[in-house]
Design an enzyme around this catalytic site. Structure first.
Site, PDB file in Angstrom:
ATOM      1  CD  GLU A  61     -27.665  -6.238 -30.520  1.00  0.00           C
ATOM      2  OE1 GLU A  61     -27.651  -5.620 -31.615  1.00  0.00           O
ATOM      3  OE2 GLU A  61     -27.556  -7.481 -30.429  1.00  0.00           O
ATOM      4  CE  LYS A  86     -26.324  -9.034 -35.160  1.00  0.00           C
ATOM      5  NZ  LYS A  86     -26.889  -7.735 -34.753  1.00  0.00           N
ATOM      6  CB  THR A  89     -27.265  -0.879 -34.868  1.00  0.00           C
ATOM      7  OG1 THR A  89     -28.303  -1.842 -34.619  1.00  0.00           O
ATOM      8  CG2 THR A  89     -27.295  -0.540 -36.351  1.00  0.00           C
TER       9      THR A  89
END
Length: 218
Positions: A43, A131, A71
Site C-alpha cells: 500500500e 480497514k 491514504t
C-alpha cells in the site's frame, strides 16, 4: 487481474504493508526489501513525496507486486491513483464518493472505519473490505472480534497495533488480512543500511499467516 482476483490475492498473502517514507527513493528501497521477503502486496500512501511516481515505477518495473494506493481521501485522488496503476484503493476514513469512483472502475476499495455504524455504512456503500483503523485505539483484536460477532459477513483488515506479537490474535479474531505499519516497514533499518532486517520480518509475518491457516485446517 480483475477485482475478484485482486481480493483473492490480498486474502492469500494475508498482509498489506502500509508503506510510508520521506522520499520516493526510500519508498522504492523499502518496497524492494519487503518484496524480497515474499510479501508481494504494498500500500503506497499518498503521504510519500512523489507517491504517484513510486506507483508508476513499481507498476512498470515490478509486475510481481500488487500495488495499492493508501491514504486516499477523495474520489479525484482515487482516480489519479487508478490511472497510475493502483489495483486497490485504501483510505483511513470513509468517503462514499471514493467508494463510488472505485466501483465505476471496478477497482477494489478498502475504506477506513472504526465504529459499528461507520463499518456498516461503508459495507452498504459497496466497500469490498473495511480497514478498521486505528484498531489498537479500540482494544485491538478483542475489538475486531466483537465487531465480527454481529457482522460475520463483513470483511475487515485491522490496521494499527498489528505486530509480530499480535498478528496471530488478530487473525484469530477474523481478519481478512493484516494491515502492517512500522513493525514491518522499518524506516530505521533502511536508514541504518540493513534492508535484510525488513526482508526477514516480512518472512516472519508470512510464516505466522501460514501457521495460523494450517492450524485452522487441523
Amino acid at each position: 487481474m480483475d477485482k475478484v482476483q485482486i481480493l483473492e490475492t490480498l486474502r492469500e498473502i494475508g498482509l498489506v504493508p502500509v508503506l510510508r517514507a520521506e522520499s520516493h527513493s526510500k519508498a522504492l528501497a523499502l518496497a524492494t526489501a519487503i518484496a524480497a521477503g515474499g510479501v508481494t502486496v504494498l500500500e503506497i500512501t499518498m503521504t510519500i513525496p512523489g507517491a504517484m511516481h513510486v506507483m508508476r515505477r513499481l507498476a512498470e518495473e515490478r509486475p510481481d507486486i500488487l500495488i495499492g494506493a493508501g491514504t486516499v481521501l477523495d474520489p479525484e485522488t482515487a482516480r489519479m491513483c487508478i490511472l497510475e496503476g493502483a489495483k486497490f484503493i485504501v483510505s483511513p476514513a470513509l468517503n462514499v464518493k471514493t467508494i463510488e469512483m472505485c466501483q465505476r472502475y471496478s477497482i477494489a476499495v478498502l475504506p477506513g472505519a472504526l465504529t459499528p455504524t461507520e463499518i456498516v455504512t461503508a459495507w452498504e456503500a459497496g466497500a469490498d473490505v473495511i480497514k478498521v483503523f486505528p484498531a489498537n485505539a479500540m482494544g485491538g483484536a478483542k475489538y475486531l472480534k466483537s465487531i465480527k460477532a454481529p457482522l460475520p459477513q463483513v470483511e475487515l483488515i485491522p490496521t494499527g497495533g498489528v505486530t509480530l506479537d499480535t498478528a496471530t490474535e488478530f487473525l484469530a479474531a477474523g481478519s481478512f488480512a493484516l494491515g502492517v505499519g512500522a513493525d514491518l516497514v522499518d524506516a530505521k533499518a533502511m536508514a541504518d543500511g540493513k534492508p535484510e532486517l525488513i526482508t526477514e520480518t516480512a518472512r516472519k509475518y508470512l510464516a505466522i499467516v501460514k501457521a495460523f491457516r494450517e492450524s485452522q485446517k487441523a
